[in-house]
Scaffold this motif. Sequence first.
Motif, PDB file in Angstrom:
ATOM      1  N   THR A 102       1.028  -0.832   0.062  1.00 39.80           N
ATOM      2  CA  THR A 102       0.230  -0.004   0.048  1.00 39.80           C
ATOM      3  C   THR A 102       0.870   1.162   0.104  1.00 39.80           C
ATOM      4  OG1 THR A 102      -1.272  -1.168   1.079  1.00 39.80           O
ATOM      5  CG2 THR A 102      -1.941   1.139   0.934  1.00 39.80           C
ATOM      6  N   ILE A 103       1.996   1.220   0.899  1.00 46.45           N
ATOM      7  CA  ILE A 103       2.680   2.685   1.037  1.00 46.45           C
ATOM      8  C   ILE A 103       3.672   2.199  -0.410  1.00 46.45           C
ATOM      9  CG2 ILE A 103       4.675   3.412   1.564  1.00 46.45           C
ATOM     10  CD1 ILE A 103       3.914   2.026   4.435  1.00 46.45           C
ATOM     11  N   ALA A 104       4.435   1.179  -0.748  1.00 50.07           N
ATOM     12  CA  ALA A 104       4.581   1.417  -2.092  1.00 50.07           C
ATOM     13  C   ALA A 104       3.970   2.067  -2.960  1.00 50.07           C
ATOM     14  CB  ALA A 104       5.898   0.233  -2.499  1.00 50.07           C
ATOM     15  N   PHE A 105       2.775   1.569  -3.307  1.00 45.39           N
ATOM     16  CA  PHE A 105       1.958   2.151  -4.408  1.00 45.39           C
ATOM     17  C   PHE A 105       1.466   3.372  -4.666  1.00 45.39           C
ATOM     18  CE2 PHE A 105       1.870  -2.532  -5.244  1.00 45.39           C
ATOM     19  CZ  PHE A 105       2.061  -2.523  -6.531  1.00 45.39           C
ATOM     20  N   PHE A 106       1.405   3.652  -2.976  1.00 52.00           N
ATOM     21  CA  PHE A 106       0.831   5.247  -2.680  1.00 52.00           C
ATOM     22  C   PHE A 106       1.713   6.663  -2.945  1.00 52.00           C
ATOM     23  CE2 PHE A 106      -0.421   8.381   0.340  1.00 52.00           C
ATOM     24  CZ  PHE A 106      -1.843   8.712  -0.527  1.00 52.00           C
ATOM     25  N   LEU A 107       2.970   6.106  -2.417  1.00 53.91           N
ATOM     26  CA  LEU A 107       3.396   7.589  -2.302  1.00 53.91           C
ATOM     27  C   LEU A 107       3.919   7.548  -3.956  1.00 53.91           C
ATOM     28  CD1 LEU A 107       7.071   5.550   0.247  1.00 53.91           C
ATOM     29  CD2 LEU A 107       4.640   7.785   0.090  1.00 53.91           C
ATOM     30  N   LEU A 115      -7.184   3.660  -3.329  1.00 59.29           N
ATOM     31  CA  LEU A 115      -8.615   4.006  -2.550  1.00 59.29           C
ATOM     32  C   LEU A 115      -7.937   5.367  -1.412  1.00 59.29           C
ATOM     33  CD1 LEU A 115      -9.743   1.351  -0.749  1.00 59.29           C
ATOM     34  CD2 LEU A 115     -11.038   3.093  -2.508  1.00 59.29           C
ATOM     35  N   LEU A 116      -7.033   5.966  -1.255  1.00 58.14           N
ATOM     36  CA  LEU A 116      -6.057   6.429  -0.847  1.00 58.14           C
ATOM     37  C   LEU A 116      -5.882   7.432  -1.678  1.00 58.14           C
ATOM     38  CD1 LEU A 116      -3.334   4.887   1.940  1.00 58.14           C
ATOM     39  CD2 LEU A 116      -5.702   6.186   2.374  1.00 58.14           C
ATOM     40  N   GLN A 117      -5.495   7.586  -2.887  1.00 57.48           N
ATOM     41  CA  GLN A 117      -5.591   8.505  -4.150  1.00 57.48           C
ATOM     42  C   GLN A 117      -6.475   8.802  -3.975  1.00 57.48           C
ATOM     43  OE1 GLN A 117      -6.542   9.101  -7.629  1.00 57.48           O
ATOM     44  NE2 GLN A 117      -5.894   6.892  -7.427  1.00 57.48           N
ATOM     45  N   MET A 118      -7.562   8.777  -4.046  1.00 55.66           N
ATOM     46  CA  MET A 118      -9.150   8.946  -4.672  1.00 55.66           C
ATOM     47  C   MET A 118      -9.688   9.580  -3.430  1.00 55.66           C
ATOM     48  SD  MET A 118     -10.756   6.204  -6.672  1.00 55.66           S
ATOM     49  CE  MET A 118     -10.828   5.016  -5.471  1.00 55.66           C
ATOM     50  N   VAL A 151     -12.939  12.484  -7.959  1.00 53.19           N
ATOM     51  CA  VAL A 151     -12.058  11.313  -8.300  1.00 53.19           C
ATOM     52  C   VAL A 151     -12.105  11.713  -9.844  1.00 53.19           C
ATOM     53  CG1 VAL A 151     -11.860   9.273  -8.401  1.00 53.19           C
ATOM     54  CG2 VAL A 151     -13.280   9.977  -6.895  1.00 53.19           C
ATOM     55  N   LEU A 152     -10.127  11.788  -9.857  1.00 54.44           N
ATOM     56  CA  LEU A 152     -10.254  12.205 -11.117  1.00 54.44           C
ATOM     57  C   LEU A 152      -9.415  10.898 -12.097  1.00 54.44           C
ATOM     58  CD1 LEU A 152      -7.512  14.809 -10.327  1.00 54.44           C
ATOM     59  CD2 LEU A 152      -9.961  15.312 -11.675  1.00 54.44           C
ATOM     60  N   ALA A 153      -9.374   9.678 -11.266  1.00 57.98           N
ATOM     61  CA  ALA A 153      -8.355   8.726 -12.047  1.00 57.98           C
ATOM     62  C   ALA A 153      -8.716   7.740 -10.751  1.00 57.98           C
ATOM     63  CB  ALA A 153      -7.204   8.620 -12.627  1.00 57.98           C
ATOM     64  N   CYS A 154      -8.901   5.899 -11.483  1.00 56.55           N
ATOM     65  CA  CYS A 154      -9.113   4.642 -10.443  1.00 56.55           C
ATOM     66  C   CYS A 154      -7.752   4.085 -11.219  1.00 56.55           C
ATOM     67  CB  CYS A 154     -10.509   4.453 -10.866  1.00 56.55           C
ATOM     68  SG  CYS A 154     -10.336   3.467  -9.886  1.00 56.55           S
TER      69      CYS A 154
END
Length: 269
Positions: free
Chosen positions: A32-37, A128-131, A141-144
């Motif tokens: 989650t951290i690796a993808f979210f950063l 989900l955090l990005q959204m 929400v810009l992109a998923c």
Amino acid sequence: MKIFDIDRFGKLFCWHWQASKKQYLVYTILCTIAFFLPMLLTVLPRLKDNPNYVEGALTTTFVFEHIAFMAMIVVNGAMIQKNLRTKQQRIVFKMLPATDFEKFIMRYLHVTVGMLAATLLGFVLADLLQMLICKMAYGQVLACGTSELWDAINNLIDFSIGNQKAVSSATFAITFLLMIHSFYMLGGAFFRKQPVVFTSLLLMFLCILHLQVIISIDKYDIIALSAVQMQTVLSVIIVIQLAVTAVCYWLTYLLFKRMQVINNKWINL
């Protein structure tokens, strides 16, 4: 004792789940951290920019993250003996009332289905955090990334239906990923310390050697082959990849069976 018993395997599955819950949780958090950063670093510097521009930047980020997602799934094959690093872990694992084949299948499911699910869950949580951040910053929400990954898979399937060339290309890609995964699994069963690093280095060496062989065979002009000939060559390569995959899995199982309580410092022999 039968080599495989469904009831015994079910009990082994329950034991493995209890023993691996913490590992799944930690790995999911790290994913989650690796993808979210990267998503966060894509959005934060552009908070005052046009939302359409931010959406395009996020889409580009998703492409690289989808590639990283596939790479993580393949490399996870090297974790097949991660639960056997210490002497105590090996003693406990050897004493389990199950056959070596059942234990191997359990670990295979762990580094394929289990780690795939954990990696996917980490990506979805990061998405989900990005959204949520985009919703707070832009009101929408810009992109998923999850839906884009799903759409890419569906588009590939739709494109392949009735298209022999596309089917061959997709089969080639899938068997190639399976071959690399099996190679990492073999490396994980052979190398005791840093299996991912040593397997990656060995794979890089083999790729360079393979490239040198292809360059040296200059009397065959692959580009000049007809479409039918290219399909034949692709089919042969697919068969070779499947054969290499089977050999790697078989060698992994042999090494897995030979696992001892006291092993070499660097390799599992």
